[in-house]
Scaffold this motif. Structure first.
Motif, PDB file in Angstrom:
ATOM      1  N   LYS A   8      -9.853   1.414  -1.170  1.00  0.00           N
ATOM      2  CA  LYS A   8      -9.694   0.451  -2.264  1.00  0.00           C
ATOM      3  C   LYS A   8      -8.747  -0.641  -1.789  1.00  0.00           C
ATOM      4  O   LYS A   8      -7.648  -0.359  -1.319  1.00  0.00           O
ATOM      5  CB  LYS A   8      -9.130   1.132  -3.507  1.00  0.00           C
ATOM      6  CG  LYS A   8     -10.030   2.235  -4.062  1.00  0.00           C
ATOM      7  CD  LYS A   8      -9.390   2.921  -5.271  1.00  0.00           C
ATOM      8  CE  LYS A   8     -10.269   4.049  -5.781  1.00  0.00           C
ATOM      9  NZ  LYS A   8      -9.654   4.765  -6.924  1.00  0.00           N
ATOM     10  N   CYS A   9      -9.180  -1.906  -1.892  1.00  0.00           N
ATOM     11  CA  CYS A   9      -8.387  -3.052  -1.453  1.00  0.00           C
ATOM     12  C   CYS A   9      -8.129  -3.969  -2.636  1.00  0.00           C
ATOM     13  O   CYS A   9      -9.041  -4.246  -3.417  1.00  0.00           O
ATOM     14  CB  CYS A   9      -9.108  -3.835  -0.364  1.00  0.00           C
ATOM     15  SG  CYS A   9      -9.508  -2.889   1.114  1.00  0.00           S
ATOM     16  N   SER A  10      -6.877  -4.446  -2.728  1.00  0.00           N
ATOM     17  CA  SER A  10      -6.504  -5.274  -3.867  1.00  0.00           C
ATOM     18  C   SER A  10      -5.744  -6.512  -3.421  1.00  0.00           C
ATOM     19  O   SER A  10      -5.051  -6.514  -2.401  1.00  0.00           O
ATOM     20  CB  SER A  10      -5.629  -4.472  -4.846  1.00  0.00           C
ATOM     21  OG  SER A  10      -6.317  -3.334  -5.323  1.00  0.00           O
ATOM     22  N   SER A  13      -3.578  -8.085  -8.914  1.00  0.00           N
ATOM     23  CA  SER A  13      -4.263  -7.283  -9.928  1.00  0.00           C
ATOM     24  C   SER A  13      -5.773  -7.242  -9.728  1.00  0.00           C
ATOM     25  O   SER A  13      -6.488  -6.576 -10.483  1.00  0.00           O
ATOM     26  CB  SER A  13      -3.959  -7.841 -11.328  1.00  0.00           C
ATOM     27  OG  SER A  13      -4.410  -9.193 -11.435  1.00  0.00           O
ATOM     28  N   THR A  15      -9.033  -6.148  -7.722  1.00  0.00           N
ATOM     29  CA  THR A  15      -9.532  -5.170  -6.759  1.00  0.00           C
ATOM     30  C   THR A  15     -10.791  -5.720  -6.109  1.00  0.00           C
ATOM     31  O   THR A  15     -11.775  -6.023  -6.789  1.00  0.00           O
ATOM     32  CB  THR A  15      -9.838  -3.824  -7.433  1.00  0.00           C
ATOM     33  OG1 THR A  15      -8.641  -3.326  -8.044  1.00  0.00           O
ATOM     34  CG2 THR A  15     -10.332  -2.811  -6.415  1.00  0.00           C
ATOM     35  N   HIS A  18     -13.879  -1.182  -3.955  1.00  0.00           N
ATOM     36  CA  HIS A  18     -13.743  -0.068  -4.885  1.00  0.00           C
ATOM     37  C   HIS A  18     -14.238   1.235  -4.266  1.00  0.00           C
ATOM     38  O   HIS A  18     -15.432   1.549  -4.340  1.00  0.00           O
ATOM     39  CB  HIS A  18     -14.541  -0.340  -6.164  1.00  0.00           C
ATOM     40  CG  HIS A  18     -14.214  -1.623  -6.857  1.00  0.00           C
ATOM     41  ND1 HIS A  18     -13.346  -1.684  -7.922  1.00  0.00           N
ATOM     42  CD2 HIS A  18     -14.632  -2.894  -6.636  1.00  0.00           C
ATOM     43  CE1 HIS A  18     -13.261  -2.937  -8.343  1.00  0.00           C
ATOM     44  NE2 HIS A  18     -14.023  -3.696  -7.579  1.00  0.00           N
ATOM     45  N   SER A  42     -12.662  -8.246   3.196  1.00  0.00           N
ATOM     46  CA  SER A  42     -11.488  -7.471   2.783  1.00  0.00           C
ATOM     47  C   SER A  42     -11.452  -6.122   3.483  1.00  0.00           C
ATOM     48  O   SER A  42     -10.391  -5.655   3.932  1.00  0.00           O
ATOM     49  CB  SER A  42     -11.486  -7.271   1.261  1.00  0.00           C
ATOM     50  OG  SER A  42     -11.359  -8.499   0.595  1.00  0.00           O
ATOM     51  N   ASN A  53      -2.399  -4.196   1.180  1.00  0.00           N
ATOM     52  CA  ASN A  53      -2.494  -3.566  -0.131  1.00  0.00           C
ATOM     53  C   ASN A  53      -3.819  -2.813  -0.262  1.00  0.00           C
ATOM     54  O   ASN A  53      -4.777  -3.305  -0.850  1.00  0.00           O
ATOM     55  CB  ASN A  53      -2.353  -4.616  -1.238  1.00  0.00           C
ATOM     56  CG  ASN A  53      -2.138  -3.980  -2.598  1.00  0.00           C
ATOM     57  OD1 ASN A  53      -1.818  -2.792  -2.696  1.00  0.00           O
ATOM     58  ND2 ASN A  53      -2.305  -4.765  -3.639  1.00  0.00           N
ATOM     59  N   TRP A  54      -3.863  -1.623   0.338  1.00  0.00           N
ATOM     60  CA  TRP A  54      -5.054  -0.792   0.222  1.00  0.00           C
ATOM     61  C   TRP A  54      -4.658   0.670   0.122  1.00  0.00           C
ATOM     62  O   TRP A  54      -3.573   1.074   0.539  1.00  0.00           O
ATOM     63  CB  TRP A  54      -6.016  -1.021   1.382  1.00  0.00           C
ATOM     64  CG  TRP A  54      -5.515  -0.711   2.765  1.00  0.00           C
ATOM     65  CD1 TRP A  54      -4.915  -1.571   3.627  1.00  0.00           C
ATOM     66  CD2 TRP A  54      -5.570   0.551   3.456  1.00  0.00           C
ATOM     67  NE1 TRP A  54      -4.602  -0.946   4.809  1.00  0.00           N
ATOM     68  CE2 TRP A  54      -4.998   0.362   4.732  1.00  0.00           C
ATOM     69  CE3 TRP A  54      -6.058   1.816   3.114  1.00  0.00           C
ATOM     70  CZ2 TRP A  54      -4.898   1.387   5.671  1.00  0.00           C
ATOM     71  CZ3 TRP A  54      -5.955   2.844   4.047  1.00  0.00           C
ATOM     72  CH2 TRP A  54      -5.380   2.623   5.301  1.00  0.00           C
TER      73      TRP A  54
END
Length: 248
Positions: A8-10, A13, A15, A18, A42, A53-54
């Motif tokens: 999951k990569c963001s 807020s 994403t 998924h 991503s 951020n994953w």
């Protein structure tokens, strides 16, 4: 060789990926296809350490990549040719190639670097003619060749290509895909992200389809090429009659 589980990569807020899972075996050429915004880049940024951020698991040769810096990931054996090439425009072709070998230089392997330079310039003769030319003055196709050569200078075990056909004329796309086929035949393991789905699947062993950050389909390239959903969404247009070694 590469195993991804529930990635999951963001971005704040938002994403972008998924819960994606996939694998790449040694010697395979794997293609990931999908529209703009599907989460393909991503995913690659997470693998290369450029997206922090994953969550989930990324293993390369059974070693977790979480927390590793981009230089450490390159040293582990992963090189990426980024979307848009991102060559060092103010530097010469030769200096760009040498920049790709910085991890090799650090290990004191100067002789090996010289051999690799010779190999790359034999692979891309046009770059041999332009070794002293500023990289920013090259054509788009020449810059893509340079970006691939720069990545290969790191002696990768896994080569990642992000949209290598982007912005190129059909004839140049053919040349780039021929090069990818040659690298695969030489034993290079390749993860290819590409919007030109037909071209990518014709040279790949297996493929994955991403839609809005989710893995919606996977299978052999032959299966995906005849899948009705894939044909309807991604195979409406081909950019060129590139070399397909399986059909010669």
């Amino acid at each position: 060789m590469l195993r991804i589980q529930n990635l999951k990569c963001s971005y704040g807020s938002i994403t972008a990926v998924h819960g994606v899972s996939l694998s790449v075996k040694e010697g395979e050429l794997i293609s990931i296809i999908g529209a703009n915004g599907a989460g393909k880049s991503s995913l690659l940024l997470a693998i290369s350490g450029l997206l922090k951020n994953w969550s989930g698991e990324i293993l390369f040769q059974e070693i977790p990549l979480k927390g590793m810096s981009p230089p450490a990931i390159v040293r582990s054996g992963i090189s990426m040719v980024p979307e848009g090439r991102q060559i060092f425009a103010p530097l010469s072709v030769m200096d760009n190639l040498k920049m790709g070998a910085y991890t090799i230089y650090r290990r004191g392997m100067k002789t090996e670097v010289e051999k690799d330079l010779e190999m790359i310039l034999d692979m891309f003769p046009i770059l041999h003619e332009r070794v002293e030319q500023l990289a920013g003055t090259l054509s788009g196709g020449e810059q893509q060749m340079l970006a691939i050569g720069r990545a290969l200078m790191a002696r990768p075990k896994l080569l990642i290509l992000d949209e290598p056909s982007m912005g190129l004329a059909p004839k140049i796309v053919d040349q780039i895909f021929n090069t990818i086929v040659t690298l695969r035949e030489q034993g290079v393991t390749i993860l290819l992200v590409e919007q030109n789905a037909r071209a990518a699947l014709k040279i790949a062993d297996r493929g994955y389809v991403l839609e809005t950050g989710k893995m919606v389909l996977q299978g052999s390239s032959d299966e995906l090429l005849v899948d009705d959903d894939v044909k309807r969404a991604y195979l409406g247009q081909d950019y060129g009659d590139f070399y397909d070694g399986r059909n010669q």
